[in-house]
Design a protein around this motif. Structure first.
Motif, PDB file in Angstrom:
ATOM      1  N   VAL A   1      47.631  -8.206  14.587  1.00 36.68           N
ATOM      2  CA  VAL A   1      46.602  -9.581  14.236  1.00 36.68           C
ATOM      3  C   VAL A   1      47.262 -10.615  14.475  1.00 36.68           C
ATOM      4  O   VAL A   1      46.492 -11.589  14.738  1.00 36.68           O
ATOM      5  N   LEU A   2      48.107 -10.593  14.188  1.00 34.13           N
ATOM      6  CA  LEU A   2      48.709 -12.231  14.323  1.00 34.13           C
ATOM      7  C   LEU A   2      48.695 -12.636  15.691  1.00 34.13           C
ATOM      8  O   LEU A   2      48.787 -13.619  16.276  1.00 34.13           O
TER       9      LEU A   2
ATOM     10  N   THR B   1      46.641 -11.751  18.124  1.00 33.70           N
ATOM     11  CA  THR B   1      44.925 -11.885  18.503  1.00 33.70           C
ATOM     12  C   THR B   1      45.234 -13.525  17.271  1.00 33.70           C
ATOM     13  O   THR B   1      44.395 -14.049  18.111  1.00 33.70           O
ATOM     14  N   TYR B   2      45.542 -14.061  16.462  1.00 35.83           N
ATOM     15  CA  TYR B   2      45.596 -15.180  16.005  1.00 35.83           C
ATOM     16  C   TYR B   2      46.094 -15.618  16.406  1.00 35.83           C
ATOM     17  O   TYR B   2      45.157 -17.350  16.731  1.00 35.83           O
TER      18      TYR B   2
ATOM     19  N   LEU C   1      43.734 -18.818  18.639  1.00 33.26           N
ATOM     20  CA  LEU C   1      43.790 -20.862  18.663  1.00 33.26           C
ATOM     21  C   LEU C   1      44.532 -21.264  19.044  1.00 33.26           C
ATOM     22  O   LEU C   1      44.696 -22.370  19.039  1.00 33.26           O
TER      23      LEU C   1
ATOM     24  N   CYS D   1      44.509 -13.705   8.019  1.00 32.09           N
ATOM     25  CA  CYS D   1      44.149 -14.015   9.032  1.00 32.09           C
ATOM     26  C   CYS D   1      42.656 -13.929   9.942  1.00 32.09           C
ATOM     27  O   CYS D   1      42.355 -14.645  10.739  1.00 32.09           O
ATOM     28  N   TYR D   2      42.423 -12.543   9.601  1.00 39.52           N
ATOM     29  CA  TYR D   2      40.907 -12.683  10.148  1.00 39.52           C
ATOM     30  C   TYR D   2      39.574 -13.534   9.808  1.00 39.52           C
ATOM     31  O   TYR D   2      39.615 -14.015  10.628  1.00 39.52           O
TER      32      TYR D   2
ATOM     33  N   SER E   1      40.451 -16.356   8.219  1.00 36.86           N
ATOM     34  CA  SER E   1      41.083 -17.379   8.964  1.00 36.86           C
ATOM     35  C   SER E   1      40.578 -17.356  11.300  1.00 36.86           C
ATOM     36  O   SER E   1      39.436 -18.527  10.828  1.00 36.86           O
ATOM     37  N   LEU E   2      40.263 -16.554  11.115  1.00 39.71           N
ATOM     38  CA  LEU E   2      39.843 -16.403  12.864  1.00 39.71           C
ATOM     39  C   LEU E   2      38.160 -17.113  13.103  1.00 39.71           C
ATOM     40  O   LEU E   2      37.661 -17.593  13.211  1.00 39.71           O
TER      41      LEU E   2
ATOM     42  N   LYS F   1      37.428 -20.472  11.548  1.00 39.36           N
ATOM     43  CA  LYS F   1      37.489 -21.544  12.098  1.00 39.36           C
ATOM     44  C   LYS F   1      36.605 -21.441  13.403  1.00 39.36           C
ATOM     45  O   LYS F   1      36.668 -22.343  14.836  1.00 39.36           O
ATOM     46  N   THR F   2      36.618 -20.292  14.182  1.00 40.16           N
ATOM     47  CA  THR F   2      35.907 -19.946  15.118  1.00 40.16           C
ATOM     48  C   THR F   2      34.247 -19.916  15.198  1.00 40.16           C
ATOM     49  O   THR F   2      33.124 -19.863  15.620  1.00 40.16           O
TER      50      THR F   2
END
Length: 278
Positions: A78-79, A81-82, A86, A173-174, A176-177, A180-181
């Motif tokens: 996950v990190l 992908t983050y 970003l 994290c997911y 936030s992704l 932000k997208t």
């Protein structure tokens, strides 16, 4: 399917040099080790084979290491992908293949250190009583742990806190992704690759999170004598033998086969005729 995907990752030089595939291979390897040892333990219990105390503790330790390895690697995926979404221009500099290999070694060290410390504490305080290890079954030991000494209860709740911290990091994290997208346009269609991938990943995370939540609630009720010991053992058997195995079965299909390179390599392995592209 897990050994097949691992063979594809480790046999293709270009694939095994990418960070996401290295982390995927490490996660699948951890799940494979966990499934093999858990199946071995279940077969021994079904055959009514009583293991010595040392062998039971060793199997439990290996199961804990494999489970922690899969959980920590899922958080690392996950990190990854983050960072890739970003910080796309700095991604190669942040996570080159050499650093990824060091990260994987660190993940295995943490996976071995955390259960090792817990097992050392339990062995030094003589909390592994014969009554607990009489039947080397993970669900039975989990429920009997809560009726044991205060040291065993402390280790159980500490492990639960660490697991939930990792899962909270993954969900944050997911989330936030997604936020932000959200304005980038990749979520406009429900059939878009981003939407389907996001849904599949969250499905796997839900199946990782729900069994632990059920086990936590059942343990809390058992400690407070809300449910009987026999009922607690039955619930623990269902959670450990079904719900905790399910995400490890879904992981290679929802994660591994979603990558185009792995799917193309698998199709080329099973295809009988190879057509020359013009």
């Amino acid at each position: 399917i897990i050994p097949t995907i691992l063979f594809v990752i480790f046999s293709r030089f270009r694939i095994r040099q990418e960070t996401r595939y290295m982390l995927l291979g490490n996660a699948l390897l951890s799940d494979l080790i966990y499934l093999l040892f858990y199946a071995l333990l279940a077969a021994l219990n079904a055959a009514h084979v009583h293991l010595p105390k040392e062998a039971c503790v060793l199997l439990l330790f290996l199961l804990a290491v494999a489970y922690c390895g899969g959980l920590f690697t899922a958080a690392a995926i996950v990190l990854d992908t983050y960072i890739a979404v970003l910080f796309p221009l700095r991604y190669i500099a942040i996570l080159p293949p050499s650093r990824t290999k060091k990260l994987i070694v660190l993940l295995w060290m943490c996976s071995g250190a955390f259960p090792g410390i817990l097992f050392l504490v339990l062995s030094s305080t003589h909390s592994f009583v014969p009554r607990v290890l009489e039947m080397c079954s993970v669900p039975v030991i989990l429920i009997l742990t809560l009726n044991g000494t205060d040291t065993m209860k402390l280790c159980f709740w500490l492990s639960t806190i660490v697991i939930f911290l990792c899962l909270s990091l993954i969900f944050c994290c997911y989330a936030s992704l997604y936020f932000k997208t959200k304005q980038s346009g990749i979520w406009e269609s429900i059939r878009s690759r981003a939407s389907i991938t996001f849904l599949m990943h969250n499905t796997v995370l839900f199946f990782y999170f729900f069994p632990l939540l059920a086990l936590f609630v059942e343990s809390f009720l058992c400690v407070n004598v809300v449910i009987r010991l026999q009922t607690g053992i039955q619930v623990s058997l269902t959670v450990c033998n079904v719900l905790m195995i399910l995400p490890k079965v879904l992981f290679p299909f929802l994660y591994g086969l979603r990558y185009r390179e792995i799917s193309a390599s698998l199709r080329s392995m099973v295809r009988r005729r190879h057509f020359r592209q013009v």
